[in-house]
Design a protein around this motif. Structure first.
Motif, short mmCIF file in Angstrom:
data_model
loop_
_atom_site.label_atom_id
_atom_site.label_comp_id
_atom_site.label_asym_id
_atom_site.label_seq_id
_atom_site.Cartn_x
_atom_site.Cartn_y
_atom_site.Cartn_z
N VAL A 40 -9.70 -6.23 -14.45
CA VAL A 40 -9.39 -5.78 -13.09
C VAL A 40 -8.68 -6.87 -12.30
N MET A 55 -16.46 -7.20 -7.21
CA MET A 55 -16.29 -6.87 -5.79
C MET A 55 -15.13 -5.89 -5.62
N ILE A 56 -14.05 -6.13 -6.39
CA ILE A 56 -12.89 -5.24 -6.29
C ILE A 56 -13.26 -3.84 -6.80
N ILE A 57 -14.06 -3.81 -7.89
CA ILE A 57 -14.43 -2.52 -8.46
C ILE A 57 -15.37 -1.74 -7.54
N TYR A 59 -4.99 -6.38 -10.80
CA TYR A 59 -4.81 -6.38 -9.35
C TYR A 59 -4.01 -7.57 -8.84
N ASP A 68 -7.37 -5.15 -1.73
CA ASP A 68 -7.69 -4.98 -3.14
C ASP A 68 -7.96 -3.53 -3.50
N ALA A 69 -8.27 -2.72 -2.47
CA ALA A 69 -8.81 -1.40 -2.75
C ALA A 69 -7.78 -0.46 -3.34
N VAL A 70 -6.58 -0.43 -2.76
CA VAL A 70 -5.61 0.57 -3.19
C VAL A 70 -4.52 -0.05 -4.04
N GLN A 103 -16.12 -2.13 -4.20
CA GLN A 103 -15.96 -1.98 -2.75
C GLN A 103 -15.65 -0.55 -2.33
N THR A 104 -15.87 -0.28 -1.06
CA THR A 104 -15.53 1.03 -0.52
C THR A 104 -14.05 1.25 -0.77
N ASN A 105 -13.65 2.43 -1.19
CA ASN A 105 -12.28 2.72 -1.59
C ASN A 105 -11.90 2.01 -2.89
N GLY A 106 -12.87 1.37 -3.53
CA GLY A 106 -12.56 0.63 -4.75
C GLY A 106 -12.42 1.55 -5.95
N ILE A 107 -12.27 0.92 -7.11
CA ILE A 107 -12.00 1.67 -8.33
C ILE A 107 -13.13 2.66 -8.65
#
Lengths: 244, 286
Positions: free
Chosen positions: A10, B120-122, A14, A22-24, B124-128
């Motif tokens: 990931v 954290m990236i995976i 990313y 990071d989210a989108v 998080q809110t709106n994350g993967i």
């Protein structure tokens, strides 16, 4: 099993993300790698990390190797006391010895700076080198050393001509593993670092608390690739050595 | 006699080095935990037990409880996932065993903090994870997966899984296959063979796994600070803030480290050394 490697994948994916959060996923870009090389604070922390690791590994290789060679000739009591001291840092939570070392270095009249972090790292680097070298020494035929001594080689010459070449793979493995451990150390480093001696994990930790940028992912990705490169080189060297 | 003296002299440098950087700092913790400090945070050489009395403050006690909860959940979690996996690996062919174990250990090659950041990236809110669950219709996209206890425990389990897998695998792998064959020949089924032969022989490995996960987790701070959002303090967080953060009370930090030290020594001797010495006695008695 693949889940173990998921976060690593990931981070790498990313680091090419166009979107700032990071989210989108906002499309592919290599732009973060460019901005990364303009970020002095981040690069300085990496330079500090490399300095600390090189210092720590050099000290540990010398002390760990000679320690293991010397201990192999000692009685049970000495061996046991060394083992107790060597394995303590590995068994205890890192934060305990980190606390002790912080108190110790604060009480010192001089400021050790980056050397304090390096010395702290040696406490968990030496064990790895010591373990690997000790295991290798046990397999070493003592007749070889006797033969060298009988042929007139001094203790020094015997060590460099007979013992050292045969334990070298163990020293290399130990050094590589302790370098990885030292580069990874968050606990010891964050306790002992001063504003001018912040290492990469400490910087990453403070950034993660407020939210990281894709630059950090780019740097992490580069470090991951560099580490895997090191492992590949180490593996290759060992293969070559075996085939000789 | 002369030889022994010479051997001792060669071992002296490493011995002194370790005493200075491992032994002396531990003594510093013990001594400073009984000292007081002035208003500027400097240490005063005046004996006090106030640092230890503070531990019985309800707030501090709840932090202790929190750490024990996280450590127990994490070690149980690693056991539930790691043990079946270890037994599975031990049942594979020799060559595939080595490959799988190497693969499991190789993940250590990447910084644990970088991997935490990956989670954290995976998470998080709106994350993967959220997007994936929305895609298969399991989430409405509003659930928060970060900054809570389950997330902290999950990432801790992830981080310490190899520490549980390895000792159990080593124990399971060293059981002679003839023992299991004997049990089967005597009419025991798969399950009975596992429960009465394999499991008891792996007891030391399981205990070691628990110790290797439980002890470091009690002193851990970076996972609960990032994944947990720093909302709930563990002993590691508290100690870290006393030593490096804004709390900055070195004698109190030393007292906390002392408690953690005593606790770790107890766990180590119960889980690692006692089983070993008992087994040694059994072997000697034969």
């Amino acid at each position: 099993m693949l889940l173990l490697y998921l976060p690593i994948a990931v981070i790498i994916v990313y680091s090419f993300n166009y979107s700032e959060t990071d989210a989108v996923w906002g499309g592919f870009t290599t732009g973060w790698y460019r901005t990364l090389f303009a970020n002095r604070r981040l690069l300085d922390s990496v330079a500090n990390s490399v300095r600390v690791t090189m210092l720590a590994v050099c000290i540990s290789v010398v002390l760990g190797t000679f320690g293991a060679v010397a201990a192999a000739r000692c009685g049970k009591f000495v061996k046991r006391s060394i083992s107790a001291l060597i394995f303590t840092p590995l068994i205890l939570p890192e934060i305990i010895l980190g606390t002790g070392l912080l108190l110790f270095f604060t009480a010192m009249p001089v400021n050790f700076g980056i050397l304090a972090i390096a010395l702290a790292h040696t406490t968990f680097c030496i064990p790895y080198i010591y373990i690997f070298v000790s295991i290798r020494l046990k397999k070493l035929d003592p007749a070889l050393i006797d033969a060298a001594r009988d042929l007139g080689a001094g203790a020094c010459r015997t060590f460099f001509a007979v013992t050292l070449p045969s334990i070298l793979p163990a020293v290399t493995t130990g050094a590589l593993i302790s370098a990885a451990m030292s580069l990874d150390s968050v606990v010891m480093s964050s306790l002992l670092s001063a504003p001018d001696s912040i290492t990469f994990p400490v910087r990453l930790f403070s950034l993660m608390r407020i939210g990281t940028t894709p630059e950090v992912n780019a740097l992490s990705a580069l470090m991951i690739v560099a580490m895997f490169g090191f492992a590949a080189v180490g593996f290759f060297l060992m293969r070559v050595k075996k085939n000789e | 006699m002369f030889d022994r003296l010479k051997a001792f002299l060669t071992v002296l440098p490493i011995l002194l080095y370790l005493i200075t950087l491992v032994g002396v700092p531990l003594v510093f913790i013990a001594v400073i935990s009984f000292l007081s400090r002035d208003d500027h945070g400097r240490i005063l050489f005046a004996f006090t037990t106030v640092n230890y009395n503070r531990i019985f403050d309800p707030v501090i006690l709840s932090i202790f409880r929190e750490s024990l909860i996280v450590a127990s959940l994490a070690s149980t979690g690693t056991f539930l996932i790691g043990a079946p996996f270890a037994f599975f690996v031990a049942s594979l062919k020799r060559r595939s065993q080595n490959v799988v174990i190497l693969f499991a250990l190789f993940v250590f090659w990447t910084s644990s903090l970088i991997r935490t950041n990956g989670w954290m990236i995976i998470l998080q809110t709106n994350g993967i994870l959220n997007r994936f669950l929305m895609l298969i219709g399991l989430s409405d996209g509003t659930t928060r997966y970060l900054f809570n206890l389950p997330a902290t425990v999950f990432v801790t389990v992830y981080m310490f899984l190899p520490f549980m897998i390895l000792p159990i695998y080593v124990a399971a792998e060293s059981i002679a296959p003839t023992l299991r064959d004997a049990a089967r020949d005597l009419g025991a089924g798969h399950i009975r063979t596992f429960l009465q032969v394999t499991l008891p022989l792996c007891k030391d490995g399981i205990l070691a796994g628990f110790a290797l996960v439980f002890i470091p987790v009690t002193g851990l701070f970076f996972i609960s600070d990032t994944i947990g959002g720093g909302l709930r303090m563990t002993l590691g967080n508290l100690l870290h803030s006393q030593m490096a953060g804004h709390g900055n009370n070195h004698p109190f930090g030393a007292a906390l480290a002392m408690i953690l030290l005593i606790f770790s020594v107890i766990i180590v001797s119960f889980f690692l050394f006692l089983p070993r010495s008992r087994r040694k006695k059994q072997v000697d008695g034969r």
